[in-house]
Design a protein around this motif. Structure first.
Motif, mmCIF file in Angstrom:
data_model
loop_
_atom_site.group_PDB
_atom_site.id
_atom_site.type_symbol
_atom_site.label_atom_id
_atom_site.label_comp_id
_atom_site.label_asym_id
_atom_site.label_seq_id
_atom_site.Cartn_x
_atom_site.Cartn_y
_atom_site.Cartn_z
ATOM 1 N N PRO A 60 0.941 -1.195 -0.140
ATOM 2 C CA PRO A 60 -0.047 0.057 -0.056
ATOM 3 C C PRO A 60 0.993 1.341 0.150
ATOM 4 N N THR A 61 2.033 1.292 0.638
ATOM 5 C CA THR A 61 2.948 2.370 0.517
ATOM 6 C C THR A 61 3.184 2.678 -0.874
ATOM 7 N N PHE A 62 3.816 1.786 -1.548
ATOM 8 C CA PHE A 62 4.241 2.085 -2.771
ATOM 9 C C PHE A 62 3.192 2.441 -3.789
ATOM 10 N N VAL A 63 1.733 1.877 -3.531
ATOM 11 C CA VAL A 63 0.723 2.201 -4.296
ATOM 12 C C VAL A 63 0.382 3.553 -4.014
ATOM 13 N N LEU A 64 0.378 3.948 -2.965
ATOM 14 C CA LEU A 64 -0.165 5.537 -2.500
ATOM 15 C C LEU A 64 0.993 6.350 -2.856
ATOM 16 N N ALA A 65 2.082 6.253 -2.391
ATOM 17 C CA ALA A 65 3.439 6.837 -2.546
ATOM 18 C C ALA A 65 3.898 7.086 -4.083
ATOM 19 N N GLY A 66 3.819 5.746 -4.532
ATOM 20 C CA GLY A 66 4.407 5.844 -5.894
ATOM 21 C C GLY A 66 3.322 6.056 -7.123
ATOM 22 N N GLY A 126 2.098 20.203 -7.963
ATOM 23 C CA GLY A 126 3.027 18.959 -7.285
ATOM 24 C C GLY A 126 1.878 18.214 -6.371
ATOM 25 N N PRO A 127 1.772 17.087 -6.557
ATOM 26 C CA PRO A 127 0.566 16.383 -6.142
ATOM 27 C C PRO A 127 0.655 16.068 -4.507
ATOM 28 N N VAL A 128 1.905 16.341 -4.005
ATOM 29 C CA VAL A 128 1.668 16.168 -2.385
ATOM 30 C C VAL A 128 1.773 17.708 -2.171
ATOM 31 N N ALA A 129 0.440 18.269 -1.284
ATOM 32 C CA ALA A 129 0.440 19.698 -1.382
ATOM 33 C C ALA A 129 1.014 20.282 -0.192
ATOM 34 N N PHE A 211 10.239 21.814 -4.999
ATOM 35 C CA PHE A 211 10.229 21.451 -3.492
ATOM 36 C C PHE A 211 9.092 20.222 -3.591
ATOM 37 N N SER A 212 8.715 19.672 -4.695
ATOM 38 C CA SER A 212 7.610 18.983 -4.835
ATOM 39 C C SER A 212 8.257 17.681 -4.350
ATOM 40 N N PHE A 213 9.324 17.116 -4.300
ATOM 41 C CA PHE A 213 9.782 15.943 -3.612
ATOM 42 C C PHE A 213 10.302 16.073 -2.220
ATOM 43 N N PHE A 214 10.068 17.268 -1.905
ATOM 44 C CA PHE A 214 10.700 17.608 -0.387
ATOM 45 C C PHE A 214 11.953 17.705 -0.402
ATOM 46 N N ALA A 215 12.573 17.591 0.853
ATOM 47 C CA ALA A 215 14.270 17.665 0.873
ATOM 48 C C ALA A 215 14.544 17.001 2.204
ATOM 49 N N GLY A 216 15.855 16.885 2.206
ATOM 50 C CA GLY A 216 16.461 16.438 3.731
ATOM 51 C C GLY A 216 16.583 14.842 3.660
ATOM 52 N N THR A 218 14.834 12.262 4.497
ATOM 53 C CA THR A 218 13.526 11.539 4.048
ATOM 54 C C THR A 218 12.886 12.051 2.790
ATOM 55 N N ASN A 219 13.785 12.549 2.068
ATOM 56 C CA ASN A 219 12.994 13.067 0.581
ATOM 57 C C ASN A 219 12.395 11.896 -0.048
ATOM 58 N N CYS A 220 11.663 12.263 -1.117
ATOM 59 C CA CYS A 220 10.989 11.004 -1.895
ATOM 60 C C CYS A 220 12.043 10.041 -2.364
ATOM 61 N N ILE A 221 11.928 8.928 -1.934
ATOM 62 C CA ILE A 221 12.728 7.696 -2.356
ATOM 63 C C ILE A 221 12.606 7.390 -3.981
ATOM 64 N N ARG A 224 13.422 9.693 -8.789
ATOM 65 C CA ARG A 224 14.146 9.536 -10.381
ATOM 66 C C ARG A 224 13.153 8.728 -10.929
ATOM 67 N N PHE A 225 12.602 7.688 -10.596
ATOM 68 C CA PHE A 225 11.890 6.610 -11.216
ATOM 69 C C PHE A 225 10.373 7.480 -11.584
ATOM 70 N N SER A 226 9.714 8.320 -10.540
ATOM 71 C CA SER A 226 8.628 9.276 -11.040
ATOM 72 C C SER A 226 8.915 10.055 -12.295
HETATM 73 C C1 HEM Z 1 5.266 12.906 -8.798
HETATM 74 C C2 HEM Z 1 5.526 11.910 -8.129
HETATM 75 C C3 HEM Z 1 6.098 11.939 -6.517
HETATM 76 C C4 HEM Z 1 5.894 13.147 -5.671
HETATM 77 C C5 HEM Z 1 5.493 14.410 -5.881
HETATM 78 C C6 HEM Z 1 6.471 12.541 -4.500
HETATM 79 C C7 HEM Z 1 6.436 13.212 -3.232
HETATM 80 C C8 HEM Z 1 7.119 12.784 -1.932
HETATM 81 C C9 HEM Z 1 7.056 13.618 -0.615
HETATM 82 C C10 HEM Z 1 6.785 15.048 -0.668
HETATM 83 C C11 HEM Z 1 7.514 12.618 0.011
HETATM 84 C C12 HEM Z 1 7.777 12.832 1.656
HETATM 85 C C13 HEM Z 1 9.294 13.446 1.733
HETATM 86 C C14 HEM Z 1 9.661 13.380 3.209
HETATM 87 O O1 HEM Z 1 8.794 13.307 4.226
HETATM 88 O O2 HEM Z 1 10.738 14.333 3.368
HETATM 89 C C15 HEM Z 1 7.695 11.199 -0.492
HETATM 90 C C16 HEM Z 1 7.939 10.312 0.149
HETATM 91 C C17 HEM Z 1 8.163 8.937 -0.500
HETATM 92 N N1 HEM Z 1 7.894 8.575 -1.634
HETATM 93 FE FE1 HEM Z 1 7.365 9.919 -3.131
HETATM 94 N N2 HEM Z 1 6.664 11.072 -4.442
HETATM 95 C C18 HEM Z 1 6.182 10.770 -6.014
HETATM 96 C C19 HEM Z 1 6.729 9.510 -6.304
HETATM 97 C C20 HEM Z 1 7.135 8.355 -5.812
HETATM 98 C C21 HEM Z 1 7.274 7.278 -6.408
HETATM 99 C C22 HEM Z 1 7.161 6.997 -8.075
HETATM 100 C C23 HEM Z 1 7.560 6.266 -5.543
HETATM 101 C C24 HEM Z 1 8.137 4.661 -5.535
HETATM 102 C C25 HEM Z 1 8.359 4.275 -6.664
HETATM 103 C C26 HEM Z 1 7.635 7.006 -4.133
HETATM 104 C C27 HEM Z 1 7.923 6.536 -2.946
HETATM 105 C C28 HEM Z 1 8.010 7.196 -1.909
HETATM 106 C C29 HEM Z 1 8.382 6.612 -0.550
HETATM 107 C C30 HEM Z 1 8.560 5.039 -0.304
HETATM 108 C C31 HEM Z 1 8.169 7.683 0.434
HETATM 109 C C32 HEM Z 1 8.492 7.726 1.815
HETATM 110 C C33 HEM Z 1 10.218 7.830 2.074
HETATM 111 C C34 HEM Z 1 10.527 7.765 3.571
HETATM 112 O O3 HEM Z 1 9.582 8.018 4.468
HETATM 113 O O4 HEM Z 1 11.504 7.478 3.776
HETATM 114 N N3 HEM Z 1 7.439 8.277 -4.551
HETATM 115 N N4 HEM Z 1 7.315 11.472 -1.742
#
Ligand code: HEM
Length: 286
Positions: A60-66, A126-129, A211-216, A218-221, A224-226
């Motif tokens: 579910p994490t990867f379905v929602l986050a990815g 950016g989808p994460v507001a 800023f869309s993928f955040f920073a620091g 725990t930034n989005c893992i 690159r894939f996205s």
């Molecule tokens: C447009 C696409 C995407 C956006 C805007 C986005 C944005 C974000 C943001 C803002 C965070 C929070 C970072 C933080 O708390 O510092 C995050 C975390 C995360 N993202 Fe993405 N993401 C995207 C695509 C993806 C994809 C494609 C994947 C996986 C294939 C993914 C997997 C994750 C995971 C697993 C986390 C949690 C990382 C952690 O807590 O260590 N995301 N993402």
């Protein structure tokens, strides 16, 4: 979702460990198979292995986050391109410079205007507001410019108490007119050809100004894939179809959920919805 995820985990285990732990099928390279193999490795001490419940929770994490993030970003890109036909034609012309129907990641990354369109989509839509953080200790936040409190006193730092929630709006930051200029709210991919110097101070990924993928730490893992996934989707869709809005621009709004999806304001009960008119592209024109 949990029952499907449990089934996926048990099927994957059977597929990659057909007989015994040592004779796994090393050809499987999908994310879950790689995770399962790493988790079963004899070099991982038993107390460091993920339980089945933890493995299942990754799905579910990867379905929602990815999935939700990238699919909604792609929808916003198509929406923006439908409202800007000249930008759409310019992008299509660049995409047709590649002869392959199945470009490699390097080929997709070599297209500069596609890069600008993807970045601009993530900036404006950016989808994460927002993201929240909770202070684990008392702290003092330095400010880039002072603020005046109710008593008229100027402060150039902001005290933070342990346990305080800090709410950070990604969208407000990405659309700040002081950083991006008076047209910050507009979709204009060309701005990425000449990034304002103020944007260099944004702590983002993969470029310091997004800023869309955040920073620091725990930034989005998956950033690159996205990025390459969005490029591949746009490459195929924009070469095949012309996208036109099917409803007035004012009828499309942001959903209220954590992941910003487009909704049709006249029929909000339909949830994520983006009415569009698609016409086959006349390739002779390109
Ligand atoms: C447009 C696409 C995407 C956006 C805007 C986005 C944005 C974000 C943001 C803002 C965070 C929070 C970072 C933080 O708390 O510092 C995050 C975390 C995360 N993202 Fe993405 N993401 C995207 C695509 C993806 C994809 C494609 C994947 C996986 C294939 C993914 C997997 C994750 C995971 C697993 C986390 C949690 C990382 C952690 O807590 O260590 N995301 N993402």
């Amino acid at each position: 979702m949990l029952s499907i995820a449990s089934q996926i985990v048990s099927d994957s285990k059977r597929d990659i460990f057909p007989q015994a732990e040592k004779s796994f099928d090393s050809s499987k390279r999908d994310l879950l198979s790689v995770l399962l193999k790493a988790n079963m490795s004899t070099s991982v001490p038993a107390h460091q292995r993920m339980s089945d419940a933890e493995l299942i929770a990754q799905i579910p994490t990867f379905v929602l986050a990815g999935h939700e993030t990238t699919s909604n970003s792609t929808s916003w890109a198509l929406h923006s391109l439908s409202l800007h036909p000249a930008t759409q034609r310019k992008l299509r012309a660049e995409l047709f410079t590649l002869s392959s129907e199945n470009p490699t990641m390097e080929e997709l990354n070599s297209l500069p205007y596609l890069e600008c369109v993807v970045r601009e989509t993530l900036r404006v839509h950016g989808p994460v507001a927002f993201m929240d953080r909770i202070a684990t200790q008392d702290d003092v936040l330095p400010l880039s410019r002072p603020y005046i409190d109710k008593a008229g006193k100027s402060h150039d730092t902001f005290p933070i108490r342990k346990g305080q929630i800090i709410h950070m709006s990604i969208l407000a930051f990405n659309r700040d007119t002081e950083i991006w200029g008076p047209d910050a709210g507009e979709f204009r991919p060309e701005r990425w050809e000449n990034v304002p110097s103020a944007a260099g101070a944004i702590p983002g990924m993969p470029h310091p100004n997004l800023f869309s993928f955040f920073a620091g730490q725990t930034n989005c893992i998956g950033y690159r894939f996205s990025l390459v996934e969005m490029k591949a989707l746009l490459f195929t869709l924009i070469r095949a179809f012309e996208f036109e809005p099917a409803v007035p621009k004012s009828s499309i709004g942001h959903g209220a959920g954590f992941i910003h999806s487009p909704i049709y304001l006249d029929e909000p009960e339909r949830g994520s919805t983006l009415p569009m008119i698609l016409k086959p592209v006349n390739k002779q024109e390109y």
